[in-house]
Scaffold this active site. Sequence first.
Site, PDB file in Angstrom:
ATOM      1  CB  CYS A  42       8.857   5.280 -14.554  1.00  0.00           C
ATOM      2  SG  CYS A  42       9.612   5.734 -16.121  1.00  0.00           S
ATOM      3  CG  HIS A  46      15.991   6.282 -23.271  1.00  0.00           C
ATOM      4  ND1 HIS A  46      15.070   5.956 -24.231  1.00  0.00           N
ATOM      5  CD2 HIS A  46      15.930   5.320 -22.339  1.00  0.00           C
ATOM      6  CE1 HIS A  46      14.480   4.831 -23.896  1.00  0.00           C
ATOM      7  NE2 HIS A  46      14.970   4.428 -22.740  1.00  0.00           N
ATOM      8  CB  CYS A  80      12.939  11.395 -18.071  1.00  0.00           C
ATOM      9  SG  CYS A  80      12.529  11.354 -16.331  1.00  0.00           S
ATOM     10  CD  GLU A 122      19.789   7.676 -18.181  1.00  0.00           C
ATOM     11  OE1 GLU A 122      18.827   6.917 -18.025  1.00  0.00           O
ATOM     12  OE2 GLU A 122      20.531   8.033 -17.240  1.00  0.00           O
ATOM     13  CB  CYS A 172      15.482   7.475 -11.566  1.00  0.00           C
ATOM     14  SG  CYS A 172      13.718   7.339 -11.584  1.00  0.00           S
TER      15      CYS A 172
HETATM   16  S1  SF4 Z   1      14.751   8.606 -15.075  1.00  0.00           S
HETATM   17 FE1  SF4 Z   1      13.258   7.415 -13.883  1.00  0.00          FE
HETATM   18  S2  SF4 Z   1      11.281   8.426 -14.246  1.00  0.00           S
HETATM   19 FE2  SF4 Z   1      12.710   9.141 -15.831  1.00  0.00          FE
HETATM   20  S3  SF4 Z   1      12.402   7.774 -17.594  1.00  0.00           S
HETATM   21 FE3  SF4 Z   1      14.106   6.928 -16.396  1.00  0.00          FE
HETATM   22  S4  SF4 Z   1      13.174   5.460 -14.987  1.00  0.00           S
HETATM   23 FE4  SF4 Z   1      11.523   6.776 -15.775  1.00  0.00          FE
END
Ligand code: SF4
Length: 295
Positions: free
Chosen positions: A12, A88, A110, A140, A206
């Site tokens: 991604c 994360h 991210c 995360e 997301c």
């Molecule tokens: S939030 Fe979405 S774009 Fe960001 S690392 Fe996770 S899966 Fe990938």
Amino acid sequence: MKITLSKYAGFCEGVDRAYNMIKKMASDPKVKKPIFVLGALVHNEDAVKSLEKLGVVTISGKKDFFSAIGGSAYGRKDKIGTLAITAHGMGPEIYDFAKKKNIDLVDTTCPRVIKAQRLAKLFSEKKYQLVIVGEKDHKEVKGIFEWGKKQAQFVKKENDFKKLKLDPKKKIAVISQTTQNQEFVRHAWDVLRKKYLKVEIVDTLCLTTQNRQGEVRKRAMKNDAVVVIGSPTSANSTRLWEISREINPKSYFIERKNQLKKNWFKNCQTIWVTAGASTPKWIIADVIEYLSGLE
Ligand code: SF4
């Protein structure tokens, strides 16, 4: 046999950004070496190994982190040159610590995860009771929890709603792990809205993940078999497989080509292939090559 690859398969934007940032830094003479990454940069063994070849060291936990500061992690005598935070994200303590110890820090969190972290911080400062829809042991989610002053409660499955200890007179904020199953997240919103009056819901899912999950729902029904490529340690890959197998029992979850079995595809005319956000493109290409050879 018709083999179709998902348009969303593979890294991604967030993982791609983090992976390329670290790769670039590994060859940049201005960046202090060695680069230590706090946890697997990508939930994929092959991708981590490709970075190790460039001299990037993965530290698996806090214990390793502290020995690295002392210069003894992985038998190395050299201390951390640069510390990298993965896509994360991490809680605020690591930033404070790096600052105190004068460690160069590179943050590849991210931007979508940063949004969830900042909201957790904001709501906890405003004294909301925080509910996170997600897996409390996922990296995360741990980071989001720490930004929320370690006061959130978690919902991951149906049974968890009964365990919530929320004061109905006080305000409640609901955020979610970015890669959660969108159907369960929406269900959680409904349950909490019905039960409590003062609920504020923020959509932190997301979009990339939602697109992948939406696509798998449609395709799993229309194809004879589905192959999901990803690591079992990758939350978003696992979720794709879970969604697919509910719709199509011929859904297979593999990490790499050598796990595929010919007899899975007996009598299949159509195979749909997708991959999690942490699956490198070279692994996807290997799988497609193998499946194409079955015809
Ligand atoms: S939030 Fe979405 S774009 Fe960001 S690392 Fe996770 S899966 Fe990938």
